[in-house]
Design an enzyme around this catalytic site. Structure first.
Site, PDB file in Angstrom:
ATOM      1  N   HIS A   1      33.878  44.736  48.998  1.00 28.65           N
ATOM      2  CA  HIS A   1      32.805  44.901  48.002  1.00 28.65           C
ATOM      3  C   HIS A   1      33.220  44.380  46.644  1.00 28.65           C
ATOM      4  CE1 HIS A   1      35.111  48.704  47.421  1.00 28.65           C
ATOM      5  NE2 HIS A   1      34.802  48.545  46.153  1.00 28.65           N
TER       6      HIS A   1
ATOM      7  N   GLU B   1      41.273  46.014  44.407  1.00 31.78           N
ATOM      8  CA  GLU B   1      41.447  47.167  45.301  1.00 31.78           C
ATOM      9  C   GLU B   1      41.744  46.631  46.698  1.00 31.78           C
ATOM     10  OE1 GLU B   1      37.905  49.561  45.793  1.00 31.78           O
ATOM     11  OE2 GLU B   1      39.008  51.220  46.710  1.00 31.78           O
TER      12      GLU B   1
ATOM     13  N   HIS C   1      35.822  45.794  39.547  1.00 33.65           N
ATOM     14  CA  HIS C   1      36.894  45.402  40.459  1.00 33.65           C
ATOM     15  C   HIS C   1      36.331  44.722  41.689  1.00 33.65           C
ATOM     16  CE1 HIS C   1      36.026  49.503  42.184  1.00 33.65           C
ATOM     17  NE2 HIS C   1      36.244  48.884  43.321  1.00 33.65           N
TER      18      HIS C   1
END
Lengths: 134, 134
Positions: free
Chosen positions: A7, A130, A79
């Site tokens: 994502h 991430e 992020h």
């Protein structure tokens, strides 16, 4: 090492207004607002055919995105999350190459119930990365 | 309206160093550096299983990403690109809803040889959004 783009996360001040932008203006499939007090955010998932966009709004005190929104009050990309097959092996490989893993280096359980780690933006082209166990 | 996430673009100062981060540290499939003088950038394509990341380095004078890198010298996510089936219909629908399309509103041919448009970050949660004809 990295696999799918899991994502892209966008920090926003007002998640209802932000949801309307994606639902109405951009015509995307947008979830309800899901409070995640353990992560200090309200989350909305936007499902695209090949990946997800996540909208994040601060929830409670000490939200991890509060400082970002002070600097970028209009919101912005917070992020980007990549999947890895083995998060512990990925962490060890990254650390061996000198990359900085945030926190104490132990994966935490992320918003999707899977182990995640965050990497230092200074080591990754100014982007907060991430990693999520696939 | 929006379909696949076509790519996430990351602006960088030095595309060779940046390529090494994705090729060596993150172990991704990274292309050679492709100069695109007509767009004022050098580009590297990073192929993930479900989408692409693009690294952009300024090329020549008046590069569209030079100003961004002045503000964010470490680099950072510059824009996000969604595919649309019909870029002219998408443009008209967005404009009817009050969203601002950058430039004169006519699609230009983008880095993949397809018509693209950029939308104003102030109307899209602080993120520069590119639309590309699918």
């Amino acid at each position: 090492m990295i696999g799918r783009l899991n994502h892209v996360a966008i920090a926003v001040k007002d998640i209802k207004t932000a949801s309307a932008v994606y639902r109405n203006t951009l015509g995307a499939e947008v979830s309800d607002v899901l409070p995640q007090p353990e992560h200090g955010v309200n989350v909305v998932f936007i499902t695209l055919p090949n990946t997800k966009v996540e909208l994040l709004e601060p929830l409670g005190e000490n939200s991890p995105i509060a400082k970002f929104l002070e600097k970028s009050p209009d919101g912005g990309i917070h992020h980007i999350c990549y999947e890895v097959d083995d998060i512990l092996a990925a962490r060890d490989q990254l650390k061996a190459q000198g990359a900085r893993v945030l926190g104490n280096g132990d994966p935490k359980i992320g918003a999707h119930g899977k182990p995640v780690l965050f990497l230092h933006p200074k080591d990754f082209l100014g982007t907060l990365v991430e990693l999520e166990q696939a």
